[in-house]
Design a protein around this motif. Structure first.
Motif, mmCIF file in Angstrom:
data_model
loop_
_atom_site.group_PDB
_atom_site.id
_atom_site.type_symbol
_atom_site.label_atom_id
_atom_site.label_comp_id
_atom_site.label_asym_id
_atom_site.label_seq_id
_atom_site.Cartn_x
_atom_site.Cartn_y
_atom_site.Cartn_z
ATOM 1 N N GLN A 189 4.545 20.339 -15.347
ATOM 2 C CA GLN A 189 5.967 20.371 -15.022
ATOM 3 C C GLN A 189 6.837 20.200 -16.261
ATOM 4 O O GLN A 189 7.947 20.737 -16.323
ATOM 5 N N CYS A 190 6.334 19.482 -17.259
ATOM 6 C CA CYS A 190 7.110 19.300 -18.485
ATOM 7 C C CYS A 190 7.317 20.623 -19.216
ATOM 8 O O CYS A 190 8.321 20.807 -19.921
ATOM 9 N N GLN A 191 6.388 21.573 -19.047
ATOM 10 C CA GLN A 191 6.553 22.885 -19.664
ATOM 11 C C GLN A 191 7.706 23.650 -19.019
ATOM 12 O O GLN A 191 8.454 24.361 -19.702
ATOM 13 N N ALA A 192 7.864 23.510 -17.720
ATOM 14 C CA ALA A 192 8.987 24.153 -17.032
ATOM 15 C C ALA A 192 10.311 23.567 -17.495
ATOM 16 O O ALA A 192 11.299 24.291 -17.681
ATOM 17 N N VAL A 234 11.227 19.927 -9.321
ATOM 18 C CA VAL A 234 10.561 20.310 -10.569
ATOM 19 C C VAL A 234 9.226 20.990 -10.271
ATOM 20 O O VAL A 234 8.798 21.896 -10.993
ATOM 21 N N LYS A 235 8.588 20.595 -9.192
ATOM 22 C CA LYS A 235 7.325 21.218 -8.800
ATOM 23 C C LYS A 235 7.529 22.684 -8.435
ATOM 24 O O LYS A 235 6.729 23.552 -8.809
ATOM 25 N N GLU A 236 8.596 22.976 -7.684
ATOM 26 C CA GLU A 236 8.899 24.368 -7.343
ATOM 27 C C GLU A 236 9.210 25.182 -8.595
ATOM 28 O O GLU A 236 8.777 26.334 -8.730
ATOM 29 N N LEU A 237 9.950 24.583 -9.504
ATOM 30 C CA LEU A 237 10.303 25.271 -10.746
ATOM 31 C C LEU A 237 9.057 25.627 -11.550
ATOM 32 O O LEU A 237 8.939 26.729 -12.093
ATOM 33 N N SER A 238 8.113 24.706 -11.614
ATOM 34 C CA SER A 238 6.869 24.961 -12.336
ATOM 35 C C SER A 238 6.066 26.080 -11.680
ATOM 36 O O SER A 238 5.424 26.886 -12.367
ATOM 37 N N ALA A 239 6.109 26.153 -10.353
ATOM 38 C CA ALA A 239 5.402 27.232 -9.648
ATOM 39 C C ALA A 239 6.061 28.581 -9.917
ATOM 40 O O ALA A 239 5.367 29.597 -10.082
ATOM 41 N N TRP A 240 7.389 28.621 -9.976
ATOM 42 C CA TRP A 240 8.071 29.882 -10.283
ATOM 43 C C TRP A 240 7.717 30.379 -11.678
ATOM 44 O O TRP A 240 7.470 31.562 -11.879
#
Length: 385
Positions: free
Chosen positions: A88-91, A76-82
């Motif tokens: 992270q909840c926004q991603a 989820v951390k990687e997804l938020s960075a992308w």
């Protein structure tokens, strides 16, 4: 050995757009382009960019996962960075929205730390390889349906990144159905007119933003050398050409697009100077213009202005004869239909002329064909254009 001639096109009727992974990686690394929008085009493109095109195996925190074509696993951390989200909840909310639109499906693994998502209809749009091998994320390309991109753009307010991707996916090159596409990759929103001319109000309605914001975003992208924005006077509209499109899509050299050449291709009228009005400096030096006696209805001063317009276009393409004082330009009708009597009685049609560029009194070194069309004001006896 047989010889072949390769013709490269990006036609308007093709239902999918080829997107290179390295291009998306470069956009993700460009932090000067904002991504805060509600359309979701950028987010969906990023997910497609990481999706597998063959089966591979991935280990995260010591746990092995099998990733099938059209899928990918990340934290989820990687997804938020992308997605460039603060939390992270926004991603995860972005994934929920894309899932509601039936574009993806996803689930959490490892107690919510890892996300496994799948692009729906991936196998329908992309070739799936049968063998197992690691999939690199910075090489190769994938296909995205144009209709999917259009639906995402119309779903909400577009960000700067969404707008850039929409322009890229709307590009057409060397298609005789779209005017100006033979010059370079031009943006055409597939409205059925065949003309790439578009007003700011149309683009603002398409992207869900104001006309002022549309102008600021396009100017910003032009300053960043992503596009060439060409605006024409009055209600004619604007034309957008893409930079680095040919080198990215086809690995060939990009072309230089000139505004005067675009105006000629789109048959946008050019204003001729009044008699005695001083003319601005151009690439054309002192020269000799020879007009056929059969074209006495066309004044030499008007033809001189037309040649100057052509000189600006052709000189930018490397034809240096227009800078040589020894050059002679000869204008003549291409057929009997172009004679003065025919032109005088058929002002509603375009007149075709031939122009030869000669080096002194020698043979012509270049030959061009000109097509001049009168405007409505000309037909009514108004001003000259």
């Amino acid at each position: 050995m047989s010889e072949y001639q390769l013709e490269i096109k990006q036609v308007v009727d093709y239902p999918r757009c080829r997107i290179y992974r390295q291009f998306i990686q470069n956009l993700m690394a460009d932090r000067s382009i904002r991504t805060n929008g509600g359309s979701g085009l950028f987010y969906y493109t990023v997910l497609c960019n990481y999706a597998n095109f063959r089966t591979s195996y991935l280990r995260i925190d010591g746990i092995g996962y099998t990733v099938y074509p059209g899928e990918w696993i990340c934290t989820v951390k990687e997804l938020s960075a992308w997605f460039r989200t603060r939390f992270q909840c926004q991603a995860v909310s972005i994934l929920d929205e894309l899932q509601k639109r039936h574009l993806i499906s996803y689930l959490f693994l490892d107690r919510g730390k890892v996300v496994k998502y799948k692009i729906r209809d991936w196998k329908k749009q992309n070739t799936v390889l049968d063998y197992n091998c690691p999939c690199q994320k910075d090489t190769g390309f994938f296909f995205m349906p144009v209709v999917t991109a259009t639906e995402l753009v119309s779903a909400g307010r577009c960000s700067e990144m969404d707008i850039l991707l929409d322009l890229w996916m709307s590009a057409v090159y060397n298609d005789n159905q779209v005017q100006g596409s033979e010059i370079g990759p031009v943006v055409y929103f597939r409205n059925g007119t065949g003309s790439p001319l578009v007003a700011y109000s149309e683009m603002a309605a398409r992207w869900g933003i104001s006309k002022a914001t549309t102008g600021r975003v396009l100017k910003k992208l032009a300053d960043m050398d992503y596009i060439s924005l060409m605006s024409f006077p009055g209600k004619t509209g604007s034309v957008i050409y893409l930079h680095s499109y040919l080198s990215t899509m086809f690995q060939i050299s990009d072309v230089l697009v000139d505004k005067e050449e675009v105006a000629m291709s789109l048959k946008i009228s050019i204003t001729l100077p009044d008699e005695g009005e001083p003319q601005a400096d151009s690439a054309l030096t002192e020269h000799e213009v020879c007009v056929s006696e059969e074209l006495s209805c066309v004044s030499k001063s008007d033809m001189d202005a037309v040649i100057r317009k052509m000189a600006q276009v052709l000189d930018a393409q490397g034809i240096s004869c227009f800078r040589c004082p020894k050059s002679i330009y000869k204008l003549y009708p291409l057929s009997n239909a172009c004679r003065e009597e025919y032109i005088f009685h058929t002002l509603n049609t375009a007149a075709r002329f031939g122009m030869s560029v000669c080096c002194g009194e020698d043979k012509p070194v270049y030959t061009f064909e000109l097509s001049l069309s009168p405007t409505e004001n000309d037909r009514e006896g108004g001003c000259r254009e």
